[in-house]
Design a protein around this motif. Structure first.
Motif: not given
Length: 191
Positions: A144-145, A150-152, A158-161, A173-177
């Protein structure tokens, strides 16, 4: 649809087929609240140091999405609703995702986010709460990118990162939670 942790999601009838059809196929709003300061994010509290680069890049995303506080503007620019409002029974919500399907490629560009998230409000309007860069997992290939250390997350169904970025609604919980306990689907209109 399970969450990344495998927990069930609560949502209304899923118009997922819109995602498949989309390639073929006004009221005043109060001034949006100021975005949460990145330096107040628990992510930076872990190290005790605010990362100026992260703040600067998130500012790019805020500038790119500021015009979409009115959902009508997002729709006019080609964003389409791809799922109903999503909410975890204990961890909070995501909101209603609107996507620009023509941007689903291997480019990660915060000035052109693929997905916007809106929280339904009690007055029938929608509040922009987050944005998310996504890449199709099949096109990306491999691991994953990552962004901002942070890992996506991998949405296998849905086949997405993707990497949620809560730039318009503070998330304890955090900006990227993945989930935001301050986001609710309580006011989503029924079918």
């Amino acid at each position: 649809m399970p969450s990344p942790s495998g927990s069930p999601l609560r949502h209304r009838a899923s118009p997922w087929w819109l995602l498949l059809l989309a390639p073929f196929a006004a009221c005043d709003r109060p001034t949006p609240a100021e975005p949460a300061a990145a330096s107040a994010d628990p992510m930076t509290a872990e190290t005790g140091v605010a990362d100026a680069r992260v703040d600067s890049e998130l500012a790019v995303l805020r500038r790119a999405t500021a015009r979409y506080h009115r959902i009508e503007a997002a729709i006019a620019d080609g964003y389409v609703q791809i799922l109903p409002c999503l909410e975890h029974p204990t961890e909070g919500g995501l909101g209603i995702p609107y996507a620009r399907l023509d941007r689903f490629d291997t480019t990660i560009d915060l000035s052109e986010p693929e997905i916007l998230f809106y929280e339904p409000r009690s007055n029938g309007e929608f509040e922009l709460v987050a944005a998310e860069p996504v890449v199709p997992a099949e096109l990306w290939g491999g691991e994953p990118p990552t962004m901002f250390g942070r890992e996506f997350h991998h949405n296998v169904d849905h086949g997405l990162y993707g990497l949620h970025m809560w730039v318009w609604k503070s998330n304890p919980a955090g900006t990227f939670a993945f989930w935001n306990p301050r986001v609710s689907c309580a006011f989503e209109a029924g079918p």
